[in-house]
Design an enzyme around this catalytic site. Sequence first.
Site, PDB file in Angstrom:
ATOM      1  CG  LEU A  24      -3.075  27.889  75.110  1.00 21.11           C
ATOM      2  CD1 LEU A  24      -4.089  27.197  76.004  1.00 21.11           C
ATOM      3  CD2 LEU A  24      -1.831  28.256  75.913  1.00 21.11           C
ATOM      4  CB  SER A  25      -2.704  26.490  68.217  1.00 20.66           C
ATOM      5  OG  SER A  25      -4.079  26.536  68.530  1.00 20.66           O
ATOM      6  CB  THR A  70      -7.502  32.389  65.774  1.00 25.01           C
ATOM      7  OG1 THR A  70      -8.283  32.629  66.943  1.00 25.01           O
ATOM      8  CG2 THR A  70      -6.239  33.228  65.825  1.00 25.01           C
ATOM      9  CE  LYS A  74     -11.787  31.083  65.101  1.00 27.72           C
ATOM     10  NZ  LYS A  74     -12.372  30.352  66.240  1.00 27.72           N
ATOM     11  CG  ASP A 110     -13.516  26.752  66.348  1.00 24.45           C
ATOM     12  OD1 ASP A 110     -12.472  26.317  66.849  1.00 24.45           O
ATOM     13  OD2 ASP A 110     -13.581  27.842  65.738  1.00 24.45           O
ATOM     14  N   GLY A 138     -19.445  34.631  68.008  1.00 24.80           N
ATOM     15  CA  GLY A 138     -18.836  33.699  67.056  1.00 24.80           C
ATOM     16  C   GLY A 138     -18.740  32.277  67.598  1.00 24.80           C
ATOM     17  CB  ALA A 139     -17.518  30.889  70.785  1.00 25.50           C
TER      18      ALA A 139
HETATM   19  P1  ATR Z   1     -16.633  34.940  70.669  1.00 26.26           P
HETATM   20  O1  ATR Z   1     -16.112  34.762  69.270  1.00 26.26           O
HETATM   21  O2  ATR Z   1     -15.661  34.538  71.738  1.00 26.26           O
HETATM   22  O3  ATR Z   1     -17.968  34.292  70.853  1.00 26.26           O
HETATM   23  P2  ATR Z   1     -17.885  37.514  70.355  1.00 26.26           P
HETATM   24  O4  ATR Z   1     -18.314  37.109  68.986  1.00 26.26           O
HETATM   25  O5  ATR Z   1     -17.346  38.877  70.564  1.00 26.26           O
HETATM   26  O6  ATR Z   1     -16.779  36.512  70.905  1.00 26.26           O
HETATM   27  O7  ATR Z   1     -19.140  37.254  71.365  1.00 26.26           O
HETATM   28  C1  ATR Z   1     -19.069  37.586  72.698  1.00 26.26           C
HETATM   29  C2  ATR Z   1     -20.344  37.128  73.409  1.00 26.26           C
HETATM   30  O8  ATR Z   1     -20.174  37.427  74.803  1.00 26.26           O
HETATM   31  C3  ATR Z   1     -21.599  37.846  72.964  1.00 26.26           C
HETATM   32  O9  ATR Z   1     -22.710  36.993  73.146  1.00 26.26           O
HETATM   33  C4  ATR Z   1     -21.644  39.027  73.925  1.00 26.26           C
HETATM   34  O10 ATR Z   1     -22.937  39.579  74.104  1.00 26.26           O
HETATM   35  P3  ATR Z   1     -23.450  40.809  73.170  1.00 26.26           P
HETATM   36  O11 ATR Z   1     -23.949  40.193  71.899  1.00 26.26           O
HETATM   37  O12 ATR Z   1     -24.523  41.446  73.985  1.00 26.26           O
HETATM   38  O13 ATR Z   1     -22.264  41.717  72.967  1.00 26.26           O
HETATM   39  C5  ATR Z   1     -21.200  38.344  75.199  1.00 26.26           C
HETATM   40  N1  ATR Z   1     -20.652  39.281  76.189  1.00 26.26           N
HETATM   41  C6  ATR Z   1     -19.434  39.885  76.160  1.00 26.26           C
HETATM   42  N2  ATR Z   1     -19.274  40.676  77.247  1.00 26.26           N
HETATM   43  C7  ATR Z   1     -20.420  40.574  77.979  1.00 26.26           C
HETATM   44  C8  ATR Z   1     -20.876  41.126  79.201  1.00 26.26           C
HETATM   45  N3  ATR Z   1     -20.120  41.975  79.923  1.00 26.26           N
HETATM   46  N4  ATR Z   1     -22.124  40.791  79.647  1.00 26.26           N
HETATM   47  C9  ATR Z   1     -22.892  39.947  78.936  1.00 26.26           C
HETATM   48  N5  ATR Z   1     -22.510  39.376  77.766  1.00 26.26           N
HETATM   49  C10 ATR Z   1     -21.301  39.672  77.293  1.00 26.26           C
END
Ligand code: ATR
Length: 294
Positions: A24-25, A70, A74, A110, A138-139
């Site tokens: 959307l940026s 992104t 990052k 962020d 990451g977020a």
């Molecule tokens: P982002 O940069 O958006 O934070 P990410 O670094 O891939 O993306 O992190 C995703 C987060 O969502 C993690 O905390 C992940 O948990 P895990 O460390 O156990 O993988 C969590 N997450 C993703 N899918 C999930 C699910 N189905 N149930 C529970 N946690 C989930």
Amino acid sequence: MGFPNLNGETKLCGLFGFPVEHSLSPAMHNAAFQSSELNWAYLPFAVHPDHLAKAVQGIHPLNLAGVNITVPHKQRIIPLLDEIEPTAAKIGAVNTIVNCGGKLVGYNTDGAGFIRSLAEEADFRPQGKTVLMIGAGGAARAVAFTLALSGCKAIYFTNRTTETARELAKEIALNCGTNTEVLPWGLKMPKETVTGVDLVVQTTSLGMWPNWQAAPEFPFAAVHSGQLICDLIYTPRQTSFLQQAAVQGATVLNGMGMLLYQGVLAFELWTGQSAPIEIMKEALARQLVTEGKS
Ligand code: ATR
């Protein structure tokens, strides 16, 4: 959106990511440039991970004023830059680069964007507050580090993979001096801890469009009015997680503010001008409707 004023003097910014199609940026920044009467434009660049170093080397020769970074770049961008702003260095992730006459400086807007959205949209200041983070990716990392550096009293972490939460909690305690603790995942979480926190931040992808029925298991009965419950997801606008928290009387906030204010801060770093916040907010809302995600 058209670019009626593109000419030889147009300054360019952009986004490096892979993929970038659904960002959307471009809509947000181009609306901001137009409304500020700046002869600037913002372009998406689908930069494959194999080409990241070459793309970064091209920023100055192509006279790009700055770029957003992104997924999935990052973290990997950091060794490719000349200077990293201290908060971004602690987080270990950069989402905004400023081209200062050939010196590429990396920032992370962020986390700061999230903090600004708390202030602007919920009148919430992190100093002295207790926070519960759900997720440790990451977020979560950007948000938790920035909350810790903004003076939170304590941060609890919970994550499906407990080890990841433990590592993040340890890193934040070491680098920021904040009290951290890891809680069991889901319904095993102690209810009295949930009741005692000022702020909950849901950072997992659970509940994101099109899987809007999903939500992390959570002891919602422990949530009450006076608490602020955030979800970093903005499609849908109100996740099942936020709906269940709102029923308990808590104040709820989605991730639109974080998206908006990370862009506001990037705009201000690039142009040195105040960002037209309302215009950027409207552009985001319009783009979500256009993409059928609103
Ligand atoms: P982002 O940069 O958006 O934070 P990410 O670094 O891939 O993306 O992190 C995703 C987060 O969502 C993690 O905390 C992940 O948990 P895990 O460390 O156990 O993988 C969590 N997450 C993703 N899918 C999930 C699910 N189905 N149930 C529970 N946690 C989930």
